[in-house]
Enzyme design. Sequence first.
Site, PDB file in Angstrom:
ATOM      1  N   GLU A 282       0.829  -1.202   0.000  1.00 10.90           N
ATOM      2  CA  GLU A 282       0.000   0.000   0.000  1.00 10.90           C
ATOM      3  C   GLU A 282       0.869   1.260   0.000  1.00 10.90           C
ATOM      4  OE1 GLU A 282      -3.378  -0.008  -0.387  1.00 10.90           O
ATOM      5  OE2 GLU A 282      -2.877  -2.108  -0.765  1.00 10.90           O
ATOM      6  N   TRP A 285       1.856   1.608  -3.541  1.00 12.46           N
ATOM      7  CA  TRP A 285       0.904   2.261  -4.439  1.00 12.46           C
ATOM      8  C   TRP A 285       1.057   3.779  -4.368  1.00 12.46           C
ATOM      9  CZ3 TRP A 285      -1.910   0.818  -8.451  1.00 12.46           C
ATOM     10  CH2 TRP A 285      -2.177  -0.543  -8.625  1.00 12.46           C
ATOM     11  N   TRP A 313     -19.794  10.563 -21.209  1.00 12.74           N
ATOM     12  CA  TRP A 313     -20.157  10.873 -19.832  1.00 12.74           C
ATOM     13  C   TRP A 313     -21.499  11.599 -19.770  1.00 12.74           C
ATOM     14  CZ3 TRP A 313     -17.197   8.246 -16.724  1.00 12.74           C
ATOM     15  CH2 TRP A 313     -15.861   8.018 -17.045  1.00 12.74           C
ATOM     16  N   ASN A 348     -10.667   2.187   2.482  1.00 10.55           N
ATOM     17  CA  ASN A 348     -10.177   2.052   1.109  1.00 10.55           C
ATOM     18  C   ASN A 348     -11.068   1.172   0.237  1.00 10.55           C
ATOM     19  OD1 ASN A 348      -8.015   2.499  -0.916  1.00 10.55           O
ATOM     20  ND2 ASN A 348      -7.838   0.269  -0.770  1.00 10.55           N
ATOM     21  N   TRP A 366     -15.018  10.916 -13.870  1.00 13.91           N
ATOM     22  CA  TRP A 366     -14.189  10.685 -12.690  1.00 13.91           C
ATOM     23  C   TRP A 366     -13.625  11.981 -12.114  1.00 13.91           C
ATOM     24  CZ3 TRP A 366      -9.197  12.389 -12.942  1.00 13.91           C
ATOM     25  CH2 TRP A 366      -8.602  12.504 -14.202  1.00 13.91           C
ATOM     26  N   TRP A 389      -8.538   7.477  -8.873  1.00 10.16           N
ATOM     27  CA  TRP A 389      -9.769   7.685  -9.634  1.00 10.16           C
ATOM     28  C   TRP A 389      -9.625   7.176 -11.061  1.00 10.16           C
ATOM     29  CZ3 TRP A 389     -14.680   8.692  -8.521  1.00 10.16           C
ATOM     30  CH2 TRP A 389     -14.975   9.099  -7.220  1.00 10.16           C
TER      31      TRP A 389
END
Length: 488
Positions: A282, A285, A313, A348, A366, A389
């Site tokens: 993590e 990331w 969209w 998360n 997004w 995102w």
Amino acid sequence: MAQQDSPVIVWFREDLRLADNPALNAAAATGRPVLGVFILDEESDGIRRLGGASRWWLHHSLAALRDDLAALGSALILLRGSSGDVLRRLAGDCGATAVHWNRRYAPAGIALDTNIKADLTAAGLEAVSHPGNLLAEPWTVATADGAPYRVFTPFWKAARAQSWRDTPLPAPDTLQPFGRAPTSDRLEDWGLLPRSPDWAAEFPEHWTPGETGARQRLTAFLETGLSGYASKRDRPDLIHTSRLSPHLRFGEISPVTIAAAVAHARDSGKATQRDADKFLAEIGWREFSYHLLYHVPTLPTQNLQPRFDAFPWVENPQALAAWQRGMTGYPLVDAGMRELWRTGTMHNRVRMVVASFLIKNLLIHWREGEAWFWDTLLDADHANNAASWQWVAGCGADAAPFFRIFNPVLQGEKHDPDGAYVRRFVPELANLPAKFIHRPWEAPSQVLADAGVTLGATYPQRIVDHAEARNRALAAFETIKGQSRTAA
């Protein structure tokens, strides 16, 4: 002013700590007076104004850092304005001959720091930047042909193969005071805290900003959360995440300190190798997100995969508002959005679910979600926010494919099986039995009545049917499916 009496300025930014702070460590090593400064810069080009939740955290973190520096005999000067102008003026006013800072990695910050270093050097000052906020700086990890990584697993393997610094630097025992510190702004005059309404009223119940709070959080996680992390980290109803992200965001604790503590816990038998590796991934990331942002400066605003530029969209202000308020009619989604508003964070696993819901169930861009998280998350991070995102949207690096559409009902039943998380943040459903807590629209009328739930009145009807929304999302994806995945 004699050379030995001239102060060294430490420019604090996203490193509001004393321990494992390379810039502060280097300044202290000179033996000269140390003067800390934090500049609230909302004028320089490209610098993104902090969201409301982050401003709350910054206020309290600066107060903690000010007290910590004072305990060592130094001071924290608070100034606002264009960083380059403020630093040049401050250095001239106090006769400083050197400025140290830890590097930041958002594109606008890099450009600004480069210009400031050149200007200070031209003015005869020593300007020194240090690596202090990542395990591996973004340009040091590359593929065999020198290209940046676009997939996490090989990136993290390569990053871990590096010999990054594994021993945190100690905090200075004392700092040489500067006798005539310049006038500082009053923190209270910066207006970082909400007034009316005080939407952050519950935050102090959950958070202690500052380096001491960060270390307390790490200690608690190592004692009660790391063991079992790999198997329980996806359960929002349990306490098995570190909740260190806001402390990392503001640099109250360094990734080196965290990695070293996790390794010690593993070696001392407090956690398995699997738990330690999963948690460090993590941190990985976060490293990967900054790697992406460094190499793709447009990450917060543009699709990494250009084919998504043509995605159809939908603009739906009513649905967006329902999502923001936690009034979608899907209990897990609503619990997550209300947790965010009340506490400044969100589990998360639930972040992925609510993001998928906005993007794929509602077909809302997004960027709307990224902007809302930037304003409401205490850990709103330049790289993590945008990269995550885009990952959920399927348009980023190492992205979950667009057709991976989280089912909020099944996700709730799997990861919040008894409904404890939903009951906490959606109290109007608290009396529903677990069988229906994640799908109240299927509950018999008598069960709803016994629980005091009236759909459409005490709790909203679903704003969209998931199965229908999934089909609509897949049809929309078909319109861009054949286009190129990456830019030329």
